[in-house]
Design a protein around this motif. Structure first.
Motif, PDB file in Angstrom:
ATOM      1  N   ILE A  37      18.559  20.998  83.970  1.00 37.03           N
ATOM      2  CA  ILE A  37      17.354  20.335  83.543  1.00 37.03           C
ATOM      3  C   ILE A  37      17.024  20.740  81.919  1.00 37.03           C
ATOM      4  O   ILE A  37      16.713  19.952  81.028  1.00 37.03           O
ATOM      5  CB  ILE A  37      16.281  20.776  84.526  1.00 37.03           C
ATOM      6  CG1 ILE A  37      16.213  19.974  85.849  1.00 37.03           C
ATOM      7  CG2 ILE A  37      14.915  20.373  83.703  1.00 37.03           C
ATOM      8  CD1 ILE A  37      15.374  20.366  86.650  1.00 37.03           C
ATOM      9  N   SER A  49      11.465  23.030  84.206  1.00 40.32           N
ATOM     10  CA  SER A  49      12.466  23.183  84.816  1.00 40.32           C
ATOM     11  C   SER A  49      12.188  24.442  85.852  1.00 40.32           C
ATOM     12  O   SER A  49      12.576  24.626  87.116  1.00 40.32           O
ATOM     13  CB  SER A  49      13.769  23.850  84.297  1.00 40.32           C
ATOM     14  OG  SER A  49      13.505  25.002  83.327  1.00 40.32           O
ATOM     15  N   ALA A  98      17.801  15.099  90.032  1.00 39.13           N
ATOM     16  CA  ALA A  98      16.702  15.440  89.231  1.00 39.13           C
ATOM     17  C   ALA A  98      16.492  14.452  88.185  1.00 39.13           C
ATOM     18  O   ALA A  98      17.449  14.218  87.403  1.00 39.13           O
ATOM     19  CB  ALA A  98      16.746  16.592  88.324  1.00 39.13           C
ATOM     20  N   VAL A 141      14.842  13.278  84.917  1.00 38.96           N
ATOM     21  CA  VAL A 141      14.120  14.008  83.489  1.00 38.96           C
ATOM     22  C   VAL A 141      13.988  13.002  82.552  1.00 38.96           C
ATOM     23  O   VAL A 141      14.784  12.367  82.214  1.00 38.96           O
ATOM     24  CB  VAL A 141      15.317  14.963  83.137  1.00 38.96           C
ATOM     25  CG1 VAL A 141      14.521  15.916  82.023  1.00 38.96           C
ATOM     26  CG2 VAL A 141      15.638  16.022  84.444  1.00 38.96           C
ATOM     27  N   ILE A 187       9.503  15.367  85.111  1.00 40.92           N
ATOM     28  CA  ILE A 187      10.519  15.452  86.161  1.00 40.92           C
ATOM     29  C   ILE A 187      10.006  14.992  87.378  1.00 40.92           C
ATOM     30  O   ILE A 187       9.020  15.371  87.856  1.00 40.92           O
ATOM     31  CB  ILE A 187      11.070  17.134  86.089  1.00 40.92           C
ATOM     32  CG1 ILE A 187      11.486  17.500  84.938  1.00 40.92           C
ATOM     33  CG2 ILE A 187      12.035  17.049  87.232  1.00 40.92           C
ATOM     34  CD1 ILE A 187      11.565  19.170  84.882  1.00 40.92           C
TER      35      ILE A 187
END
Length: 483
Positions: free
Chosen positions: A232, A169, A202, A204, A14
């Motif tokens: 997430i 996360s 974010a 990911v 991430i």
């Protein structure tokens, strides 16, 4: 950088891009105001609308806030940086391009440290660059149409970009909270996520350990820490399931729907080449003299990490306590007031991290709105320390003070009959009676059974109606039973 935690054999990767709206009164390239909530299109100047003949002029306050952030995270503040045009076409982008920074940003490098539980983590930053915000498309109030509000166009942003250093996360949320703390602490952003002042994207991806980085999907505009974690987690599950089914991940920008708890694709993710960056011919290079940086350095507040280090050195707190107590300037100041007035910094830390924080979280308020004064908690801690009340009784006193049943510690103690028993003769008599009435437990205690000993302490506390000092009760029992 973080250690990996595998999910179904996959490593989660991430990275974050965060847009912090800078706390200037006017926009980054015009003198139009930046207040939130004005009627649509009432705060968009000719410069913001890109009318012919207008030219952007740099807002000095925005540059100062970028410098402040760079100093706060130990980054390099570039003596010379360049503004570029980021070309894309969207209804709420009046110029057809966004003024941003690309090749040479104003803030370069730096890192942010934080705790995840009691484990120290560090996330490296790539850059933080200045740019203007776009407008806003409005869909809710229009049937079959969309409206455009350009009030936000030209609002100054600092885009803060990390390396892909986070592996869960929970870690991502902890980083975002720490970043939020820093930008509000140094006064460059009000941090209001509901109003869009602090917006997180974010990036990911997942991969098998040791493999190259996977294809990332960017979750846009996460406006709460709870939704951030949910988004997430869903995205990670979705990507793993897709890969396990033998399907490819396509680079894309996605949105999180809090009603369904799912992410959905918004558009194919662009790369830098798609934006056709080139230096903005209307803006000269941004030159920052060393004297400017030195002046701002001299005006910086005590930073969270430095305050935490001082709490460890001056008050003997564990590093975890010190970091927790510096989640905000107000919390740090509140702790110091309690610690100094009570003379018991560790007890002060325990109460603030325990009962006080629990109540604040339950009521969703900050320490500034606490109904209990720091001096009052200090007075309660002194009464615990001098033996006036037990820990259990102190919680009852705290509850009464917090809920407004009383405002004076000693008065509440007397009104509720919570003063601890200090008559050694009366306490000795209670202990003798408990020993006489519990022969079986006494034998088990002498045989080394801790549970039986605790039962005897409980009986004595019950007989004293909770007013005995548990430590004294235990000491008396040990002496009388010869253990």
């Amino acid at each position: 950088m973080s250690t990996s935690k595998l999910i179904h054999g996959y490593e989660v990767v991430i990275g974050f891009e965060t847009h912090a709206q800078l706390s200037t009164h006017s926009k980054i390239f015009s003198r139009a105001p930046t207040e939130f909530g004005a009627e649509p299109n009432t705060q968009a100047s000719a410069v913001d609308l890109a009318l012919p003949g207008t030219l952007p002029v740099m807002n000095e306050g925005a540059v100062e806030r970028a410098i402040r952030f760079g100093l706060a995270i130990g980054a390099h503040v570039a003596p010379r940086s360049i503004f570029a045009r980021k070309n894309y076409f969207y209804p709420d982008l009046p110029k057809g391009y966004q003024i941003s920074q690309y090749e040479i940003p104003v803030v370069q490098g730096g890192e942010i440290g934080f705790f995840l539980g009691d484990e120290k983590k560090t996330v490296r930053l790539v850059r933080a660059h200045l740019e203007e915000d776009a407008g806003k498309s409005l869909h809710e109030d229009f049937v079959g149409q969309s409206g455009i509000d350009l009030n936000r166009a030209g609002t100054p942003l600092l885009e803060i970009v990390t390396e892909p250093d986070m592996r869960s996360s929970d870690e991502a949320v902890a980083y975002a909270r720490e970043l939020h703390k820093i930008v509000t602490w140094i006064g460059i952003c009000d941090g209001n996520m509901q109003e869009g002042s602090f917006r997180c994207d974010a990036n990911v991806s997942v991969r098998k350990p040791g493999q190259p980085l996977g294809t990332r999907r960017e979750i846009k505009n996460l406006n709460s820490f709870r939704f951030m974690k949910e988004a997430i987690d869903f995205e990670v599950r979705w990507q793993i399931e897709r890969l396990e089914d033998g399907l490819a991940i396509e680079q894309a920008t996605v949105l999180f729907d809090p009603d369904t708890g799912e992410t959905r694709a918004m558009r194919t993710k662009e790369d830098a080449a798609d934006y056709r960056y080139f230096p903005d011919p209307d803006l000269p290079p941004l030159v920052i003299a060393p004297e400017w940086i030195e002046r701002i350095q001299g005006e910086m507040p005590e930073l969270p990490r430095l305050m935490a280090a001082r709490f460890v050195a001056d008050y003997g707190l564990p590093e975890y306590d010190a970091t927790t107590l510096t989640q905000s300037k107000a919390m740090g100041a509140w702790f110091e007031e309690v610690a100094r007035a009570s003379g018991q910094p560790k007890l002060a830390s325990n109460w603030i991290m325990g009962e006080v924080s629990r109540r604040l979280n339950a009521q969703e308020i900050g320490i500034e709105q606490a109904p209990l004064a720091a001096a009052t908690l200090a007075a309660l801690i002194r009464r615990i320390q001098d033996g006036t009340v037990s820990n259990n009784a102190a919680r009852q006193v705290f509850d009464a003070l917090w809920t407004g049943e009383g405002s004076d510690v000693d008065q509440v103690i007397e009104a509720k009959g919570l003063r601890q028993m200090n008559d050694s003769g009366a306490l000795e008599q209670i202990v003798d009676e408990v020993i006489a009435a519990n022969a079986a437990n006494v034998e088990q205690v002498r045989a080394g059974k801790d549970k039986a000993f605790n039962a005897l302490v409980g009986q004595a506390m019950k007989a004293s109606k909770g007013k005995a000092n548990p430590q004294q009760v235990g000491d008396l029992l040990r002496r009388k039973l010869g253990i």
